[in-house]
Scaffold this active site. Structure first.
Site, PDB file in Angstrom:
ATOM      1  N   TYR A  41     -31.597 -30.236 -34.078  1.00  0.00           N
ATOM      2  CA  TYR A  41     -30.716 -31.077 -33.259  1.00  0.00           C
ATOM      3  C   TYR A  41     -30.621 -30.522 -31.833  1.00  0.00           C
ATOM      4  O   TYR A  41     -30.778 -31.255 -30.854  1.00  0.00           O
ATOM      5  CB  TYR A  41     -29.339 -31.134 -33.913  1.00  0.00           C
ATOM      6  CG  TYR A  41     -28.285 -31.856 -33.085  1.00  0.00           C
ATOM      7  CD1 TYR A  41     -28.197 -33.243 -33.126  1.00  0.00           C
ATOM      8  CD2 TYR A  41     -27.397 -31.146 -32.291  1.00  0.00           C
ATOM      9  CE1 TYR A  41     -27.247 -33.912 -32.365  1.00  0.00           C
ATOM     10  CE2 TYR A  41     -26.441 -31.799 -31.532  1.00  0.00           C
ATOM     11  CZ  TYR A  41     -26.367 -33.178 -31.575  1.00  0.00           C
ATOM     12  OH  TYR A  41     -25.419 -33.824 -30.819  1.00  0.00           O
ATOM     13  N   ASP A  42     -30.403 -29.195 -31.736  1.00  0.00           N
ATOM     14  CA  ASP A  42     -30.330 -28.591 -30.402  1.00  0.00           C
ATOM     15  C   ASP A  42     -31.639 -28.820 -29.647  1.00  0.00           C
ATOM     16  O   ASP A  42     -31.640 -29.025 -28.441  1.00  0.00           O
ATOM     17  CB  ASP A  42     -30.038 -27.087 -30.507  1.00  0.00           C
ATOM     18  CG  ASP A  42     -28.592 -26.810 -30.938  1.00  0.00           C
ATOM     19  OD1 ASP A  42     -27.766 -27.738 -30.844  1.00  0.00           O
ATOM     20  OD2 ASP A  42     -28.303 -25.684 -31.372  1.00  0.00           O
ATOM     21  N   ASP A  49     -19.042 -21.007 -37.459  1.00  0.00           N
ATOM     22  CA  ASP A  49     -19.666 -22.313 -37.660  1.00  0.00           C
ATOM     23  C   ASP A  49     -18.790 -23.166 -38.574  1.00  0.00           C
ATOM     24  O   ASP A  49     -18.998 -23.240 -39.774  1.00  0.00           O
ATOM     25  CB  ASP A  49     -21.060 -22.109 -38.269  1.00  0.00           C
ATOM     26  CG  ASP A  49     -21.857 -23.390 -38.251  1.00  0.00           C
ATOM     27  OD1 ASP A  49     -21.457 -24.338 -37.550  1.00  0.00           O
ATOM     28  OD2 ASP A  49     -22.885 -23.443 -38.940  1.00  0.00           O
ATOM     29  N   GLU A  90     -17.128 -12.382 -28.974  1.00  0.00           N
ATOM     30  CA  GLU A  90     -16.585 -12.749 -30.293  1.00  0.00           C
ATOM     31  C   GLU A  90     -17.682 -13.391 -31.131  1.00  0.00           C
ATOM     32  O   GLU A  90     -18.639 -13.920 -30.576  1.00  0.00           O
ATOM     33  CB  GLU A  90     -15.474 -13.810 -30.118  1.00  0.00           C
ATOM     34  CG  GLU A  90     -14.331 -13.372 -29.255  1.00  0.00           C
ATOM     35  CD  GLU A  90     -13.424 -14.552 -28.867  1.00  0.00           C
ATOM     36  OE1 GLU A  90     -13.702 -15.704 -29.260  1.00  0.00           O
ATOM     37  OE2 GLU A  90     -12.440 -14.289 -28.154  1.00  0.00           O
ATOM     38  N   GLU A  95     -10.941 -22.281 -35.439  1.00  0.00           N
ATOM     39  CA  GLU A  95     -12.011 -22.923 -36.191  1.00  0.00           C
ATOM     40  C   GLU A  95     -11.634 -22.948 -37.671  1.00  0.00           C
ATOM     41  O   GLU A  95     -11.233 -21.928 -38.233  1.00  0.00           O
ATOM     42  CB  GLU A  95     -13.290 -22.097 -35.989  1.00  0.00           C
ATOM     43  CG  GLU A  95     -14.559 -22.820 -36.269  1.00  0.00           C
ATOM     44  CD  GLU A  95     -15.065 -23.635 -35.079  1.00  0.00           C
ATOM     45  OE1 GLU A  95     -14.378 -23.719 -34.024  1.00  0.00           O
ATOM     46  OE2 GLU A  95     -16.157 -24.212 -35.220  1.00  0.00           O
ATOM     47  N   TYR A 106      -9.115 -18.213 -31.816  1.00  0.00           N
ATOM     48  CA  TYR A 106      -9.796 -17.506 -30.730  1.00  0.00           C
ATOM     49  C   TYR A 106      -9.411 -17.984 -29.329  1.00  0.00           C
ATOM     50  O   TYR A 106     -10.024 -17.564 -28.352  1.00  0.00           O
ATOM     51  CB  TYR A 106     -11.308 -17.615 -30.881  1.00  0.00           C
ATOM     52  CG  TYR A 106     -11.795 -19.037 -31.167  1.00  0.00           C
ATOM     53  CD1 TYR A 106     -11.644 -20.044 -30.220  1.00  0.00           C
ATOM     54  CD2 TYR A 106     -12.384 -19.357 -32.384  1.00  0.00           C
ATOM     55  CE1 TYR A 106     -12.069 -21.325 -30.481  1.00  0.00           C
ATOM     56  CE2 TYR A 106     -12.817 -20.643 -32.648  1.00  0.00           C
ATOM     57  CZ  TYR A 106     -12.659 -21.626 -31.693  1.00  0.00           C
ATOM     58  OH  TYR A 106     -13.064 -22.897 -31.954  1.00  0.00           O
ATOM     59  N   CYS A 152     -45.387 -47.308 -53.075  1.00  0.00           N
ATOM     60  CA  CYS A 152     -44.287 -46.478 -53.587  1.00  0.00           C
ATOM     61  C   CYS A 152     -44.806 -45.601 -54.731  1.00  0.00           C
ATOM     62  O   CYS A 152     -45.419 -46.114 -55.670  1.00  0.00           O
ATOM     63  CB  CYS A 152     -43.151 -47.373 -54.072  1.00  0.00           C
ATOM     64  SG  CYS A 152     -41.891 -46.476 -54.987  1.00  0.00           S
ATOM     65  N   LYS A 163     -19.274 -16.476 -33.108  1.00  0.00           N
ATOM     66  CA  LYS A 163     -19.138 -17.929 -33.004  1.00  0.00           C
ATOM     67  C   LYS A 163     -19.116 -18.475 -34.432  1.00  0.00           C
ATOM     68  O   LYS A 163     -20.122 -18.442 -35.141  1.00  0.00           O
ATOM     69  CB  LYS A 163     -20.305 -18.519 -32.215  1.00  0.00           C
ATOM     70  CG  LYS A 163     -20.185 -20.019 -32.010  1.00  0.00           C
ATOM     71  CD  LYS A 163     -21.235 -20.525 -31.043  1.00  0.00           C
ATOM     72  CE  LYS A 163     -21.034 -21.978 -30.684  1.00  0.00           C
ATOM     73  NZ  LYS A 163     -20.989 -22.894 -31.810  1.00  0.00           N
ATOM     74  N   CYS A 199     -37.140 -51.102 -58.177  1.00  0.00           N
ATOM     75  CA  CYS A 199     -37.863 -49.835 -58.343  1.00  0.00           C
ATOM     76  C   CYS A 199     -36.989 -48.887 -59.168  1.00  0.00           C
ATOM     77  O   CYS A 199     -35.820 -48.659 -58.831  1.00  0.00           O
ATOM     78  CB  CYS A 199     -38.147 -49.228 -56.976  1.00  0.00           C
ATOM     79  SG  CYS A 199     -38.823 -47.552 -57.068  1.00  0.00           S
ATOM     80  N   LYS A 209     -16.924 -14.315 -23.272  1.00  0.00           N
ATOM     81  CA  LYS A 209     -15.854 -14.903 -22.459  1.00  0.00           C
ATOM     82  C   LYS A 209     -15.405 -13.908 -21.393  1.00  0.00           C
ATOM     83  O   LYS A 209     -15.334 -12.707 -21.681  1.00  0.00           O
ATOM     84  CB  LYS A 209     -14.634 -15.240 -23.333  1.00  0.00           C
ATOM     85  CG  LYS A 209     -14.931 -16.205 -24.443  1.00  0.00           C
ATOM     86  CD  LYS A 209     -13.724 -16.384 -25.367  1.00  0.00           C
ATOM     87  CE  LYS A 209     -14.072 -17.433 -26.413  1.00  0.00           C
ATOM     88  NZ  LYS A 209     -12.993 -17.620 -27.402  1.00  0.00           N
ATOM     89  N   LYS A 217     -26.744 -18.594 -29.219  1.00  0.00           N
ATOM     90  CA  LYS A 217     -26.995 -19.046 -30.592  1.00  0.00           C
ATOM     91  C   LYS A 217     -28.076 -18.187 -31.233  1.00  0.00           C
ATOM     92  O   LYS A 217     -29.143 -18.005 -30.653  1.00  0.00           O
ATOM     93  CB  LYS A 217     -27.453 -20.510 -30.569  1.00  0.00           C
ATOM     94  CG  LYS A 217     -26.387 -21.484 -30.063  1.00  0.00           C
ATOM     95  CD  LYS A 217     -25.596 -22.101 -31.180  1.00  0.00           C
ATOM     96  CE  LYS A 217     -26.351 -23.257 -31.792  1.00  0.00           C
ATOM     97  NZ  LYS A 217     -25.546 -23.975 -32.783  1.00  0.00           N
ATOM     98  N   CYS A 236     -42.955 -47.055 -58.176  1.00  0.00           N
ATOM     99  CA  CYS A 236     -43.190 -48.383 -58.760  1.00  0.00           C
ATOM    100  C   CYS A 236     -44.475 -49.036 -58.260  1.00  0.00           C
ATOM    101  O   CYS A 236     -44.835 -50.114 -58.725  1.00  0.00           O
ATOM    102  CB  CYS A 236     -41.987 -49.300 -58.516  1.00  0.00           C
ATOM    103  SG  CYS A 236     -41.829 -49.801 -56.793  1.00  0.00           S
ATOM    104  N   CYS A 290     -39.452 -48.348 -49.823  1.00  0.00           N
ATOM    105  CA  CYS A 290     -39.960 -49.140 -50.940  1.00  0.00           C
ATOM    106  C   CYS A 290     -39.112 -50.407 -50.952  1.00  0.00           C
ATOM    107  O   CYS A 290     -37.889 -50.332 -51.115  1.00  0.00           O
ATOM    108  CB  CYS A 290     -39.784 -48.384 -52.248  1.00  0.00           C
ATOM    109  SG  CYS A 290     -39.988 -49.457 -53.676  1.00  0.00           S
TER     110      CYS A 290
END
Ligand code: IVH
Length: 615
Positions: free
Chosen positions: A56-57, A137, A133, A198, A250, A434, A135, A456, A316, A340, A437, A451
């Site tokens: 995603y990042d 999740d 600190e 969090e 935090y 498929c 992070k 199916c 920070k 990250k 099926c 499909c």
């Protein structure tokens, strides 16, 4: 030129976006926006992401790089630079006194040092005091204490306004309802203070909950974050306690009187601890980029010993006055940055590519791998997402591939080692039929393959399994083996058939003594009285999970009323006509109801005596 070098570095040597023809860039920007919006919706609203955070990042960074290379095309770059929106429509909303922002993210030592150098330059000194600190999740929460008493807990929402989850938050494991007032280290808490933290699920609870779900044949949570988000956004506060959700603090925002606010981030941590709030066991300090970098690496080493899931470190500036002076952009403070951690990777052989058929006919390619140990478990399968992803990476059977797994997430293949590709290998060709099926596969756009045969057996099994799961009417006695057998023998084609089953239909399935069969038949009969949302969710309408089903149940009040809904009851000029229901979900319900087969199913259910009403 510099911009190109940065961009080329981001893409590991692929053609820099600046070299794309503008039309191709424009198409890709559109495509990325759509894809990101889709994943935002899954992540924020449904807490059911399909792709890993790092993938995603990657999409967001590709969009940001394209935006830099083609500023003319990038007008209004949302949602890439937005914060998403996790409001569910299930709770009253509350406006934060100060907005809840995100963090600027960095992914390499160089990127982190660039950020720190910019800060040092803007302040004209290179001995700035920092705090480092972990992070966490999980999901961000804003908790307000007035005169030391817990008065409100609100999710981030769209950053300005979030869901008021106070009732759920009261059941977070270590959240005090009252702060300690007389601890000398903390002094009395301010009249009113909005604290930021969090919500997360400790690893041990994540494993326990998934073990219990596995035993009950329920779908598993892909990672602790999904479990935390999925639990806090449902409306049963006891579930929050049962699943072991916890919180850690935090930060702070609005504080009255302003003079009572902590002067540094370190002081904030000390005072929060003295007030009895859960805080990190240790935070680190640093005075220059080298010290920051070693502290960040220490957090990385410490990760494995922490009870909560982490995906990075947060750096920070320590003095609050400095933080205030630097302020924030639209989306993130200028005085903090996240680093990250790279997810764990391992190399292994791609033995085969199989194709899974979901309950909506969606075909998902899956990599079958030579087993390999990574991030604490042995991996032998990984999702390949869709045919385009397989083609984009050019994964071929026999290849040596790199598998990635961050924490407890579902593993994915990230790249091929082309140097060791066996001679004579062929590009993967997605099947034309498929695998279950044999029906010819239908393409929806470039990416999605389905499909198209609603009969199916894989789809039938998937639909019944979903209806019988906890997301539906919850029939633990109806497990996959029994469903397979009943579908194979033609005893059930639809969920309505369940209500016509007789003990004899089950008997010959080898389910053991009659009592088991009788008990299941009784449970199916009793499920007629389940709450309405369970039936709606159990129908498996795309984009309608538990939260949306509850909204629909409240809006329509009965299965009959939902079945009779007109398109205008669902979609208005400007999107969804159902308050609290997203437009994509509303369109999906409209399409579902427009289908003759689905209308027949709803009628059959009602004939079978299933007509629950909202209670
Ligand atoms: S500070 C205005 N500190 O990460 C400052 N955030 O990706 C913003 N997070 O929205 C938050 N651990 O939900 C901060 N030690 C930490 C954090 C942390 C996790 C989350 C938070 C934030 C997100 C940004």
């Amino acid at each position: 030129m510099l911009c190109w070098i940065v961009v080329a570095a981001l893409f590991g040597g692929d053609a820099p976006p600046g070299e794309l023809p503008p039309e191709a860039a424009s198409r890709r920007i559109e495509e990325l926006r759509r894809e990101i919006a889709h994943h935002d919706e899954l992540y924020f609203r449904h807490a059911e992401p399909e792709i890993s955070d790092s993938t995603y990042d990657g999409l967001k960074r590709e969009l940001a790089a394209l935006g830099e290379a083609f500023p003319a095309l990038a007008g209004g770059l949302s949602p890439a630079d937005g914060l998403g929106d996790d409001r569910t429509g299930l709770f009253p909303t509350y406006r934060h006194r100060e907005p809840m922002l995100g963090l600027e993210k960095t992914y390499s030592e160089t990127e982190l040092r660039v950020f720190l150098a910019r800060l040092a330059r803007s302040e004209g000194r290179d001995d700035l005091p920092f705090v480092i600190e972990p992070k966490v999740d999980g999901l961000a929460v804003s908790v307000t204490y007035e005169k030391g008493k817990l008065v409100r807990a609100v999710t981030r929402g769209n950053g300005t306004e979030g869901d008021d989850i106070t009732a759920n938050a009261r059941n977070l494991r270590r959240l005090p309802r009252e702060l300690r007032m007389n601890d000398p280290a903390g002094g009395p808490p301010p009249e009113s203070i909005e604290l930021r933290g969090e919500i997360y699920v400790p690893f041990a609870d994540f494993r326990r909950v998934n073990e219990e779900r596995e035993a009950a044949d329920e779908s598993l949570f892909a990672n602790p974050r999904n479990l935390a988000a999925g639990t806090i956004r449902q409306t049963d506060p006891e579930e929050v306690e049962r699943r072991g959700l916890d919180v850690v603090f935090y930060g702070f925002a609005a504080c009255e009187p302003a003079s009572a606010a902590p002067a540094t981030q370190r002081e904030l941590h000390e005072r929060m601890r003295a007030w009895g709030l859960p805080v990190f066991a240790a935070i680190r300090t640093a005075r220059n980029a080298d010290e920051v970098w070693s502290a960040v690496q220490e957090v990385g080493r410490e990760r494995a010993n922490l009870a909560f899931p982490t995906d990075g470190a947060v750096v920070k500036l320590d003095p609050v006055a400095l933080q205030r002076r630097l302020g924030a952009s639209e989306t993130a403070p200028r005085w903090a940055v996240a680093y990250k951690f790279a997810p764990e990777r391992a190399r292994t052989r791609l033995l085969a590519i199989s194709v899974q058929v979901g309950r909506t006919g969606l075909l998902t390619p899956v990599a079958e791998l030579a087993p390999v140990a990574i991030a604490g478990s042995t991996i032998s399968r990984a999702t390949l997402h869709n045919s385009r992803e397989v083609a984009r990476h050019d994964f071929r059977i026999g290849d040596t591939v790199v598998v990635e797994k961050a924490g407890e997430i579902i593993p994915e293949l990230v790249e091929v080692d082309f140097a060791t590709r066996p001679a004579g290998s062929r590009p993967y060709v997605f099947p034309a039929a498929c695998p279950v099926c044999g029906t010819e596969i239908a393409a929806e756009g470039d990416v999605i393959r389905r499909c198209p045969n609603p009969s199916c057996p894989a789809q039938v099994r998937g639909r019944i399994g979903h209806f019988a799961s906890k997301a539906g009417v919850n029939l633990p006695g109806l497990g996959p083996a029994l469903i397979d057998a009943l579908v194979a023998r033609g005893k059930i084609r639809t969920i309505a058939d369940l209500y016509r089953l007789k003990p004899a239909d089950l008997d010959s399935q080898g389910t053991g003594p009659d009592r088991t069969a009788d008990r299941l038949i009784a449970a199916i009969a009793a499920s007629r009285q389940s709450e309405l949302w369970r039936f709606i969710s159990g129908l498996g309408i795309p984009r309608v999970g538990e939260a949306a089903a509850k909204v629909l149940a409240r809006r329509f009040g009965s299965l009959a009323a939902l079945a009779a809904a007109q398109p205008a009851n669902l979609i208005a000029d400007r999107g969804s006509a159902v308050p609290g229901l997203g437009t994509a979900a509303a369109l999906s319900v409209r399409d579902f109801l427009a289908d003759r087969g689905n209308r027949a199913l709803l009628a059959e259910l009602q004939e079978a005596g299933v007509n629950p009403a909202e209670r």
